[in-house]
Design a protein around this motif. Structure first.
Motif, PDB file in Angstrom:
ATOM      1  N   GLU A  31      -6.368  11.893  -1.639  1.00 56.09           N
ATOM      2  CA  GLU A  31      -5.335  11.579  -0.659  1.00 56.09           C
ATOM      3  C   GLU A  31      -4.897  10.130  -0.787  1.00 56.09           C
ATOM      4  O   GLU A  31      -5.588   9.293  -1.384  1.00 56.09           O
ATOM      5  CB  GLU A  31      -5.837  11.828   0.765  1.00 56.09           C
ATOM      6  CG  GLU A  31      -7.019  10.971   1.172  1.00 56.09           C
ATOM      7  CD  GLU A  31      -7.461  11.226   2.608  1.00 56.09           C
ATOM      8  OE1 GLU A  31      -6.711  11.895   3.349  1.00 56.09           O
ATOM      9  OE2 GLU A  31      -8.551  10.746   2.984  1.00 56.09           O
ATOM     10  N   PHE A  32      -3.729   9.858  -0.211  1.00 61.52           N
ATOM     11  CA  PHE A  32      -3.188   8.516  -0.112  1.00 61.52           C
ATOM     12  C   PHE A  32      -2.954   8.239   1.378  1.00 61.52           C
ATOM     13  O   PHE A  32      -2.330   9.046   2.074  1.00 61.52           O
ATOM     14  CB  PHE A  32      -1.872   8.388  -0.888  1.00 61.52           C
ATOM     15  CG  PHE A  32      -2.024   8.646  -2.361  1.00 61.52           C
ATOM     16  CD1 PHE A  32      -2.351   7.631  -3.233  1.00 61.52           C
ATOM     17  CD2 PHE A  32      -1.848   9.927  -2.879  1.00 61.52           C
ATOM     18  CE1 PHE A  32      -2.500   7.863  -4.592  1.00 61.52           C
ATOM     19  CE2 PHE A  32      -1.993  10.183  -4.229  1.00 61.52           C
ATOM     20  CZ  PHE A  32      -2.317   9.151  -5.094  1.00 61.52           C
ATOM     21  N   ILE A  33      -3.445   7.130   1.848  1.00 58.04           N
ATOM     22  CA  ILE A  33      -3.355   6.784   3.269  1.00 58.04           C
ATOM     23  C   ILE A  33      -2.454   5.568   3.403  1.00 58.04           C
ATOM     24  O   ILE A  33      -2.722   4.520   2.792  1.00 58.04           O
ATOM     25  CB  ILE A  33      -4.749   6.473   3.850  1.00 58.04           C
ATOM     26  CG1 ILE A  33      -5.693   7.652   3.605  1.00 58.04           C
ATOM     27  CG2 ILE A  33      -4.652   6.144   5.337  1.00 58.04           C
ATOM     28  CD1 ILE A  33      -7.151   7.314   3.815  1.00 58.04           C
ATOM     29  N   GLU A  34      -1.404   5.698   4.194  1.00 61.75           N
ATOM     30  CA  GLU A  34      -0.446   4.608   4.343  1.00 61.75           C
ATOM     31  C   GLU A  34      -0.359   4.138   5.799  1.00 61.75           C
ATOM     32  O   GLU A  34      -0.359   4.948   6.724  1.00 61.75           O
ATOM     33  CB  GLU A  34       0.942   5.039   3.867  1.00 61.75           C
ATOM     34  CG  GLU A  34       0.995   5.330   2.381  1.00 61.75           C
ATOM     35  CD  GLU A  34       2.398   5.587   1.862  1.00 61.75           C
ATOM     36  OE1 GLU A  34       2.619   5.376   0.652  1.00 61.75           O
ATOM     37  OE2 GLU A  34       3.259   6.000   2.655  1.00 61.75           O
ATOM     38  N   THR A  35      -0.254   2.826   5.952  1.00 62.61           N
ATOM     39  CA  THR A  35      -0.045   2.195   7.252  1.00 62.61           C
ATOM     40  C   THR A  35       1.218   1.358   7.158  1.00 62.61           C
ATOM     41  O   THR A  35       1.356   0.557   6.227  1.00 62.61           O
ATOM     42  CB  THR A  35      -1.239   1.299   7.630  1.00 62.61           C
ATOM     43  OG1 THR A  35      -2.440   2.073   7.608  1.00 62.61           O
ATOM     44  CG2 THR A  35      -1.047   0.697   9.009  1.00 62.61           C
ATOM     45  N   LEU A  36       2.144   1.561   8.111  1.00 63.68           N
ATOM     46  CA  LEU A  36       3.427   0.864   8.070  1.00 63.68           C
ATOM     47  C   LEU A  36       3.607   0.004   9.305  1.00 63.68           C
ATOM     48  O   LEU A  36       3.201   0.380  10.404  1.00 63.68           O
ATOM     49  CB  LEU A  36       4.600   1.855   8.004  1.00 63.68           C
ATOM     50  CG  LEU A  36       4.716   2.762   6.792  1.00 63.68           C
ATOM     51  CD1 LEU A  36       3.862   3.997   6.977  1.00 63.68           C
ATOM     52  CD2 LEU A  36       6.169   3.171   6.582  1.00 63.68           C
ATOM     53  N   GLN A  37       4.242  -1.141   9.106  1.00 61.82           N
ATOM     54  CA  GLN A  37       4.592  -2.012  10.227  1.00 61.82           C
ATOM     55  C   GLN A  37       5.951  -2.655   9.944  1.00 61.82           C
ATOM     56  O   GLN A  37       6.161  -3.234   8.869  1.00 61.82           O
ATOM     57  CB  GLN A  37       3.543  -3.103  10.427  1.00 61.82           C
ATOM     58  CG  GLN A  37       3.865  -4.055  11.573  1.00 61.82           C
ATOM     59  CD  GLN A  37       2.853  -5.174  11.707  1.00 61.82           C
ATOM     60  OE1 GLN A  37       2.081  -5.425  10.795  1.00 61.82           O
ATOM     61  NE2 GLN A  37       2.872  -5.855  12.835  1.00 61.82           N
ATOM     62  N   ALA A  38       6.863  -2.551  10.901  1.00 60.63           N
ATOM     63  CA  ALA A  38       8.164  -3.199  10.779  1.00 60.63           C
ATOM     64  C   ALA A  38       8.082  -4.592  11.402  1.00 60.63           C
ATOM     65  O   ALA A  38       7.467  -4.775  12.456  1.00 60.63           O
ATOM     66  CB  ALA A  38       9.229  -2.377  11.484  1.00 60.63           C
ATOM     67  N   ARG A  39       8.689  -5.569  10.740  1.00 68.15           N
ATOM     68  CA  ARG A  39       8.704  -6.937  11.251  1.00 68.15           C
ATOM     69  C   ARG A  39       9.851  -7.696  10.596  1.00 68.15           C
ATOM     70  O   ARG A  39      10.566  -7.164   9.741  1.00 68.15           O
ATOM     71  CB  ARG A  39       7.376  -7.631  10.983  1.00 68.15           C
ATOM     72  CG  ARG A  39       6.998  -7.716   9.492  1.00 68.15           C
ATOM     73  CD  ARG A  39       5.761  -8.589   9.318  1.00 68.15           C
ATOM     74  NE  ARG A  39       5.230  -8.625   7.970  1.00 68.15           N
ATOM     75  CZ  ARG A  39       5.726  -9.358   6.973  1.00 68.15           C
ATOM     76  NH1 ARG A  39       6.817 -10.129   7.174  1.00 68.15           N
ATOM     77  NH2 ARG A  39       5.162  -9.340   5.771  1.00 68.15           N
TER      78      ARG A  39
END
Length: 259
Positions: free
Chosen positions: A196-204
């Motif tokens: 699996e690939f685990i992604e965490t996103l944050q807009a700034r």
């Protein structure tokens, strides 16, 4: 008059002016490469003070539809259309077909992709990256830093961090072009099968340096994405730290509704 009333709520005049300019851009009245009318022209057109126009232009720049050049005013951006960043871009079939994720999804959207390699070599793992790789902070890892372009426009920077014990016997990972299917294909060829690939996103908001690297206006929005590539043995063998121009991406994910 400084404000207008709509639906019982006063709307500042500068917001009305900004909305009108943005609408002209989106409607194609002001086209990519066109200059936004100067402050003096807007003062005459709208019959307001210079301070009101300056406030309006702050709002217009926040839309990320224009870029401001010192001494030249504001120009409508000539940026390519958004491309989708979908949840299936890491399918094994793409790698087996010889295409890395970025090339596969860019070609699907009809764009011409290209990549500039900025650095490949040993580095000390930053604390947050080391924690994701289950290493002590400062441990030597391999870093691969790239700048991605779409139709000649920079849209994304990405740095992959890989454990040294994993990469030291895979010479292709030290090359600018690791071969068809990218680094994930090479890792799987050497026994690191992905689960699996685990992604965490944050807009700034982009920093000044980030805005410069991605050719963005000051204060433009970016998406900061961290991805972990985990094998069937439960080990994270790559962490990719990515920064994307927010106006260039739509994120589309397929989420199972069952266990």
């Amino acid at each position: 008059m400084g404000t207008a009333v709509g639906g019982g709520k006063a709307v500042p005049r500068y917001v009305q002016i900004a909305d009108e300019i943005v609408e002209q851009i989106r409607a194609g009245i002001l086209k990519p490469g066109d200059m936004v009318p100067s402050e003096s022209e807007l003062i005459e057109r709208y019959g307001v003070a210079g301070g009101t126009i300056r406030k309006a232009m702050v709002e217009v720049r926040a839309s990320d539809l224009v870029e401001t050049r010192q001494g030249k005013g504001s120009m409508v951006k000539a940026r390519p259309p958004v491309r989708h960043r979908s949840s299936d871009r890491f399918r094994r079939s793409h790698r087996q077909g010889g295409k890395a994720a970025y090339l596969a999804e860019s070609e699907q959207s009809g764009a011409t992709p290209s990549v500039s390699v900025l650095y490949i070599g040993p580095t000390e793992a930053p604390e947050d990256i080391a924690a994701r790789l289950d290493l002590a902070a400062g441990t030597q890892v391999l870093a691969r830093r790239r700048l991605y372009f779409r139709n000649g426009t920079p849209v994304e920077t990405a740095t992959s961090y890989l454990p040294w014990d994993v990469v030291k016997d895979i010479p292709e990972l030290f090359a600018e072009n690791p071969g068809g299917g990218g680094i994930y294909a090479r890792l799987e060829e050497h026994g690191h099968e992905f689960a699996e690939f685990i992604e965490t996103l944050q807009a700034r908001l982009a920093s000044k340096a980030e805005a410069s690297e991605l050719a963005l206006s000051p204060g433009a929005s970016v998406v900061h994405l961290i991805r972990e590539a985990k094998t069937t043995e439960g080990r994270v063998v790559e962490v990719c730290d990515t920064l994307m121009a927010a106006d260039q991406f739509v994120f589309s994910y397929r989420i199972p509704a069952t266990d």
